[in-house]
Design an enzyme around this catalytic site. Structure first.
Site, PDB file in Angstrom:
ATOM      1  CB  CYS A  79      47.165  43.962  97.582  1.00  0.00           C
ATOM      2  SG  CYS A  79      46.401  42.374  97.965  1.00  0.00           S
ATOM      3  CB  CYS A  82      43.628  44.038  98.514  1.00  0.00           C
ATOM      4  SG  CYS A  82      44.918  43.344  99.558  1.00  0.00           S
TER       5      CYS A  82
END
Length: 323
Positions: A79, A82
């Site tokens: 991700c 993230c």
């Protein structure tokens, strides 16, 4: 995906009442026990960011949330957002110096936790306070917004749950033992009896248990809060909400009708509506009716908590209405 801000206002329910009281008691007892043993229960800055999995979730998140707000960062290696958000949260965890604990959960390795929190996409950030989960935001968020959310979280955790956070010692060894287990307090049995009565829906029993504590210690904060909340829940039990609200709409100067509607407002989480209704009624009434409305408003202040900003604002408004 746009960040979704959290809301700190909620209904006054039995689980919240019990959680707030238990969290306050545990936090106070842990601090007292640490002081008695000559220690502080301090952690190192490295202990403010932890990796959590399904096996350790109860210990590392649920149990710790009784002493400090736990912010959960749901992330994954693949991700990209993230990788932008996580370092900011980690830096803020150290900067906030123990006012919250950051728990990082890899969703690829912990699918069950992801499902239990209802995570639809990552990054997703939640908080757990006294065992209660709160959604904070989802998606990449700016640092200013994150700070505002964290400030609100730690303020509510302290005001409503008595959680002042962890003591951080830069010289403490990482992974050191947390504070000693709390000692049994003098009123724990009575407060536990009240909590059990609330769980069972026995509001009369809860009221009696809190009154037993207050008979011995009239200023006991948890008992005062618990009694005010239990009495409110007992008052609205069996009410017909539609009938109560219809009567309040038809009789704006009727003190009894407005008081009943304000109780329903507060139980439904509409704090400002409850306060505003009664302040308006104070302005419309006189004599005994006005005094009855004023007294009920003061009782509702106790339910929400004297330090809540909504109470502070309503007290000023009440003073203007009276004088």
């Amino acid at each position: 995906m746009q960040p979704r801000n959290m809301s700190m206002s909620g209904v006054v329910d039995l689980a919240a009442v019990k959680a707030a009281q238990e969290a306050k008691a545990k936090a106070e007892q842990a601090r007292a026990e640490a002081a008695r043993q000559g220690g502080t229960g301090a952690v190192s800055p490295a202990d403010l960011v932890i990796d959590v999995d399904e096996a350790g979730f109860e210990r590392d998140v649920l149990q710790r949330s009784a002493e400090v707000p736990v912010v959960i960062d749901f992330w994954a290696e693949w991700c990209q957002p993230c990788k932008q958000l996580s370092p900011v949260l980690e830096r803020l965890a150290v900067e906030y110096n123990g006012r919250f604990l950051l728990a990082k959960i890899d969703v690829d390795a912990n699918q069950m936790l992801m499902q239990q929190f209802g995570v639809q996409g990552i990054p997703a950030v939640f908080a757990v306070v006294a065992g209660q989960a709160l959604p904070l935001f989802q998606g990449a968020a700016g640092e200013q917004q994150i700070r505002q959310t964290l400030d609100q979280l730690v303020a509510v955790a302290e005001q409503r749950f008595g959680l002042t956070g962890l003591t951080v010692d830069p010289e403490a060894e990482p992974g050191g033992a947390p504070a000693a287990a709390p000692a049994e307090g003098p009123y724990d049995a009575a407060l536990n009896a009240a909590a059990q009565a609330l769980d069972a829906g026995d509001l009369d029993g809860a009221v009696r248990a809190y009154q037993n504590v207050l008979a011995d210690d009239p200023a006991h904060p948890e008992a005062k809060l618990g009694l005010a909340q239990a009495e409110l829940l007992r008052r609205v039990q069996g009410m017909d909400p539609q009938k109560v609200r219809q009567e309040a709409a038809e009789k704006p100067k009727d003190a009894e009708a407005q008081i009943a509607a304000a109780d329903l407002d507060l139980v439904g989480g509409h704090v400002e509506d409850a306060f505003g209704r009664l302040i308006d009624t104070v302005q419309r009434t006189a004599g005994d009716d006005r005094d009855a409305v004023r007294r009920r408003l003061l009782e509702l202040f106790e339910v929400v908590g004297p330090e809540d900003p909504r109470v502070v604002a309503a007290r000023r408004a009440l003073a203007r209405a009276l004088f």
